[in-house]
Motif scaffolding. Structure first.
Motif, PDB file in Angstrom:
ATOM      1  N   PRO A 146       7.301   4.342  18.246  1.00  0.00           N
ATOM      2  CA  PRO A 146       6.699   5.643  18.590  1.00  0.00           C
ATOM      3  C   PRO A 146       6.338   5.811  20.054  1.00  0.00           C
ATOM      4  CG  PRO A 146       5.204   4.283  17.272  1.00  0.00           C
ATOM      5  CD  PRO A 146       6.533   3.620  17.226  1.00  0.00           C
ATOM      6  N   ASP A 147       5.986   4.729  20.745  1.00  0.00           N
ATOM      7  CA  ASP A 147       5.608   4.875  22.152  1.00  0.00           C
ATOM      8  C   ASP A 147       6.808   5.159  23.050  1.00  0.00           C
ATOM      9  OD1 ASP A 147       6.557   2.308  21.615  1.00  0.00           O
ATOM     10  OD2 ASP A 147       5.500   1.446  23.336  1.00  0.00           O
ATOM     11  N   ARG A 148       8.024   5.076  22.482  1.00  0.00           N
ATOM     12  CA  ARG A 148       9.228   5.318  23.291  1.00  0.00           C
ATOM     13  C   ARG A 148      10.066   6.457  22.729  1.00  0.00           C
ATOM     14  NH1 ARG A 148      10.546  -1.154  23.303  1.00  0.00           N
ATOM     15  NH2 ARG A 148       8.354  -1.734  23.301  1.00  0.00           N
ATOM     16  N   ALA A 149       9.532   7.155  21.745  1.00  0.00           N
ATOM     17  CA  ALA A 149      10.294   8.214  21.085  1.00  0.00           C
ATOM     18  C   ALA A 149      10.596   9.356  22.050  1.00  0.00           C
ATOM     19  CB  ALA A 149       9.525   8.749  19.885  1.00  0.00           C
ATOM     20  N   GLY A 150      11.739   9.972  21.853  1.00  0.00           N
ATOM     21  CA  GLY A 150      12.089  11.157  22.619  1.00  0.00           C
ATOM     22  C   GLY A 150      12.734  10.903  23.956  1.00  0.00           C
ATOM     23  N   ARG A 151      12.939   9.643  24.321  1.00  0.00           N
ATOM     24  CA  ARG A 151      13.572   9.358  25.617  1.00  0.00           C
ATOM     25  C   ARG A 151      15.076   9.633  25.539  1.00  0.00           C
ATOM     26  NH1 ARG A 151      10.905   3.530  27.457  1.00  0.00           N
ATOM     27  NH2 ARG A 151       8.711   4.156  27.272  1.00  0.00           N
ATOM     28  N   PRO A 152      15.660  10.139  26.607  1.00  0.00           N
ATOM     29  CA  PRO A 152      17.124  10.291  26.617  1.00  0.00           C
ATOM     30  C   PRO A 152      17.798   8.931  26.455  1.00  0.00           C
ATOM     31  CG  PRO A 152      16.110  11.470  28.453  1.00  0.00           C
ATOM     32  CD  PRO A 152      15.035  10.618  27.852  1.00  0.00           C
ATOM     33  N   ALA A 153      18.917   8.901  25.759  1.00  0.00           N
ATOM     34  CA  ALA A 153      19.633   7.641  25.544  1.00  0.00           C
ATOM     35  C   ALA A 153      20.088   7.061  26.871  1.00  0.00           C
ATOM     36  CB  ALA A 153      20.831   7.860  24.630  1.00  0.00           C
ATOM     37  N   ALA A 154      20.133   5.738  26.931  1.00  0.00           N
ATOM     38  CA  ALA A 154      20.598   5.049  28.135  1.00  0.00           C
ATOM     39  C   ALA A 154      22.079   5.330  28.362  1.00  0.00           C
ATOM     40  CB  ALA A 154      20.369   3.553  27.995  1.00  0.00           C
ATOM     41  N   ASP A 155      22.503   5.181  29.593  1.00  0.00           N
ATOM     42  CA  ASP A 155      23.918   5.398  29.931  1.00  0.00           C
ATOM     43  C   ASP A 155      24.819   4.319  29.341  1.00  0.00           C
ATOM     44  OD1 ASP A 155      23.299   7.664  31.371  1.00  0.00           O
ATOM     45  OD2 ASP A 155      23.065   6.575  33.258  1.00  0.00           O
ATOM     46  N   ALA A 156      24.255   3.126  29.103  1.00  0.00           N
ATOM     47  CA  ALA A 156      25.019   2.028  28.503  1.00  0.00           C
ATOM     48  C   ALA A 156      24.099   1.270  27.555  1.00  0.00           C
ATOM     49  CB  ALA A 156      25.555   1.088  29.582  1.00  0.00           C
ATOM     50  N   PHE A 157      24.679   0.805  26.449  1.00  0.00           N
ATOM     51  CA  PHE A 157      23.933   0.052  25.448  1.00  0.00           C
ATOM     52  C   PHE A 157      24.293  -1.429  25.596  1.00  0.00           C
ATOM     53  CE2 PHE A 157      22.779   3.234  21.869  1.00  0.00           C
ATOM     54  CZ  PHE A 157      22.455   4.203  22.797  1.00  0.00           C
ATOM     55  N   PRO A 158      23.373  -2.276  26.042  1.00  0.00           N
ATOM     56  CA  PRO A 158      23.680  -3.704  26.178  1.00  0.00           C
ATOM     57  C   PRO A 158      23.952  -4.361  24.833  1.00  0.00           C
ATOM     58  CG  PRO A 158      21.672  -3.117  27.373  1.00  0.00           C
ATOM     59  CD  PRO A 158      22.020  -1.951  26.511  1.00  0.00           C
ATOM     60  N   ASN A 159      24.731  -5.406  24.883  1.00  0.00           N
ATOM     61  CA  ASN A 159      25.034  -6.214  23.707  1.00  0.00           C
ATOM     62  C   ASN A 159      24.534  -7.629  23.965  1.00  0.00           C
ATOM     63  OD1 ASN A 159      27.524  -8.200  22.518  1.00  0.00           O
ATOM     64  ND2 ASN A 159      26.618  -6.772  21.077  1.00  0.00           N
ATOM     65  N   ALA A 160      23.659  -8.110  23.085  1.00  0.00           N
ATOM     66  CA  ALA A 160      23.108  -9.463  23.189  1.00  0.00           C
ATOM     67  C   ALA A 160      23.562 -10.274  21.981  1.00  0.00           C
ATOM     68  CB  ALA A 160      21.587  -9.427  23.253  1.00  0.00           C
ATOM     69  N   VAL A 161      23.853 -11.554  22.184  1.00  0.00           N
ATOM     70  CA  VAL A 161      24.297 -12.426  21.096  1.00  0.00           C
ATOM     71  C   VAL A 161      23.428 -13.676  21.086  1.00  0.00           C
ATOM     72  CG1 VAL A 161      26.182 -13.778  20.130  1.00  0.00           C
ATOM     73  CG2 VAL A 161      26.661 -11.564  21.202  1.00  0.00           C
ATOM     74  N   LEU A 162      22.700 -13.850  19.985  1.00  0.00           N
ATOM     75  CA  LEU A 162      21.914 -15.060  19.759  1.00  0.00           C
ATOM     76  C   LEU A 162      22.739 -16.000  18.902  1.00  0.00           C
ATOM     77  CD1 LEU A 162      18.850 -16.230  19.999  1.00  0.00           C
ATOM     78  CD2 LEU A 162      18.776 -15.644  17.571  1.00  0.00           C
ATOM     79  N   ASN A 163      23.021 -17.193  19.406  1.00  0.00           N
ATOM     80  CA  ASN A 163      23.717 -18.225  18.645  1.00  0.00           C
ATOM     81  C   ASN A 163      22.688 -19.270  18.246  1.00  0.00           C
ATOM     82  OD1 ASN A 163      25.113 -20.905  18.290  1.00  0.00           O
ATOM     83  ND2 ASN A 163      26.895 -19.582  18.455  1.00  0.00           N
ATOM     84  N   SER A 164      22.469 -19.434  16.921  1.00  0.00           N
ATOM     85  CA  SER A 164      21.366 -20.276  16.456  1.00  0.00           C
ATOM     86  C   SER A 164      21.771 -21.148  15.279  1.00  0.00           C
ATOM     87  CB  SER A 164      20.169 -19.403  16.062  1.00  0.00           C
ATOM     88  OG  SER A 164      19.141 -20.197  15.506  1.00  0.00           O
ATOM     89  N   PRO A 165      22.067 -22.441  15.507  1.00  0.00           N
ATOM     90  CA  PRO A 165      22.271 -23.358  14.381  1.00  0.00           C
ATOM     91  C   PRO A 165      21.024 -23.468  13.508  1.00  0.00           C
ATOM     92  CG  PRO A 165      23.064 -24.320  16.446  1.00  0.00           C
ATOM     93  CD  PRO A 165      22.296 -23.092  16.814  1.00  0.00           C
ATOM     94  N   ALA A 166      19.845 -23.380  14.135  1.00  0.00           N
ATOM     95  CA  ALA A 166      18.594 -23.507  13.373  1.00  0.00           C
ATOM     96  C   ALA A 166      18.427 -22.352  12.398  1.00  0.00           C
ATOM     97  CB  ALA A 166      17.407 -23.566  14.332  1.00  0.00           C
TER      98      ALA A 166
END
Length: 438
Positions: free
Chosen positions: A214-234
């Protein structure tokens, strides 16, 4: 090198598109040049390798078993139809390899073929790749348009291909064809099922939070959406232990952890996720190759408190979402537009583990969780174009001896530090619970 496999005598017919075909058509045509990322692809080794004429015979038999592979779509500006063709030709791409390099060559070839888009109106939705060693096919790759199959359909397709290449008939699983499925959907029973599913969606949309951040609602979408990859054997080890310890499936554990991690960032008391449901538990669909999977709406209230309790409640919430994940999506979109207010349903969770048979990755070796956790990595491989009505999309996927969480998010709502906290938070919740169960 490219050639073709011609076929004839397949079942033919014309009728309305299925709900799944219509939904994917609507998505893919908006993607334009980026549509190839919705292709589904997989492959399998052939031992012993086959002459190309034998592989061609197996592909022709595969086309006779699954009408979706020789079906195109036709849009007249008002209605989307499917057309099953009795004859045609499938493109075959080949790549030569030394006998000892077949698998490595196949993995690279797989990505090349999967990156080629399909024209759902003008092209048959199957493309075949063959890795040749000594002039024979030692590995076969099937790349399929998402309008013809989803990931679970791909798994069925590869199993049938393996049987046919080995000279056997596929198993006797029920295989409802797309025209048969469409006929059910326009029947009275199908319309009742659609109405019940859309009613469930509307009820949940009226109960959930207006915004999960809710504290970030209504913001215009970013120009690019980052992609993060967590690799976790645990995380791979801990998911299995927690699911066994709490007598639920791993999917429920993952959903609960994602809900709790999102609540830590956004503060919303409830989580609302669109989760991908395979729908293969419905009559006639166990062995089907078609695009049948759709999103179910998961509403999970009370994301704070005891994590074990949240896991158990997420199991029930997921079952509710799965029961109501088979519907006319275009009609649902109209329902949502007509609501005076709908809760935030811009977060997606998709568990794709086990759906890419080409990978054949072994699971993690048993080891102390603390040691496994020391090998966790977080990378940022690429950025995507903005995705409509999406705050984040989280995919759980197989990795060698591990599990990966791939997350794409609107950086205006979840900047990179928050994406990192979210992914590591999921790992921490599940690993901590696993340690408590020891």
């Amino acid at each position: 090198m490219e050639s073709q496999i011609a076929f004839a005598g397949a079942r033919s017919g014309t009728g309305p598109a299925t709900w799944g075909q219509s939904a994917i058509w609507d998505v893919v045509r908006r993607l334009g040049d980026d549509a190839a990322r919705y292709n589904v692809a997989g492959g399998l080794p052939l031992d012993p390798p086959l002459p190309m004429d034998r592989l061609g015979d197996a592909i022709r038999a595969l086309l006779r078993h699954h009408d979706s592979l020789h079906t195109t779509l036709r849009f007249d500006g008002d209605r989307l139809e499917q057309v099953a063709h009795t004859a045609g030709a499938i493109d075959v791409h080949t790549r030569a390899s030394e006998p000892g390099d077949v698998v490595e060559t196949a993995y690279a070839f797989y990505h090349e073929l999967a990156a080629i888009p399909f024209d759902a109106e003008r092209q048959l939705p199957l493309r075949v790749g063959a890795v040749l060693a000594g002039g024979r096919a030692a590995y076969v790759i099937l790349s399929v348009s998402h309008t013809a199959s989803d990931g679970w359909g791909l798994r069925n397709l590869l199993a049938d291909c393996a049987a046919l290449c080995a000279g056997r008939e596929p198993g006797d699983e029920q295989r409802q064809q797309p025209l048969e499925e469409a006929a059910y959907q326009v029947s009275e029973r199908g319309r009742r099922a659609d109405a019940a599913a859309r009613r469930s969606w509307r009820e949940k949309l009226e109960r959930g939070p207006a915004s999960q951040f809710p504290d970030r609602a209504g913001r215009p979408a970013a120009d690019a959406f980052p992609n993060a990859v967590l690799n976790s054997p645990a995380l791979a080890l801990a998911l299995d232990r927690v699911a066994a310890g709490l007598a639920v499936n791993q999917h429920a554990v993952l959903l609960a952890a994602a809900a709790a991690a999102a609540a830590r960032l956004g503060g919303a008391p409830d989580a609302v996720f669109q989760i991908v449901v395979n729908n293969r538990f419905r009559p006639g669909m166990a062995g089907a190759v078609n695009t049948i999977a759709q999103e179910g709406l998961l509403h999970l209230p009370g994301t704070g408190g005891d994590f074990a309790g949240l896991v158990r409640r997420s199991f029930g919430a997921a079952l509710s979402a799965q029961r109501h994940a088979y519907y006319d999506k275009l009609a649902l979109d109209r329902d949502i537009a007509a609501l005076q207010a709908a809760c935030d349903h811009s977060c997606f969770v998709n568990d794709t583990r086990g759906l890419m048979p080409i990978l054949g990755y072994a699971g993690p070796e048993p080891e102390p969780l603390d040691h496994a956790r020391s090998r966790t990595t977080l990378t940022w491989p690429l950025e995507h174009a903005p995705r409509r009505n999406t705050t984040f999309a989280l995919d759980a996927q197989d990795a060698p001896g591990s599990l990966e969480l791939a997350m794409t998010a609107d950086a205006a709502v979840l900047p990179r530090p928050d994406m990192e906290r979210f992914l590591l938070g999921i790992e921490d919740l599940v690993v901590t619970q696993a340690l408590q169960l020891e």
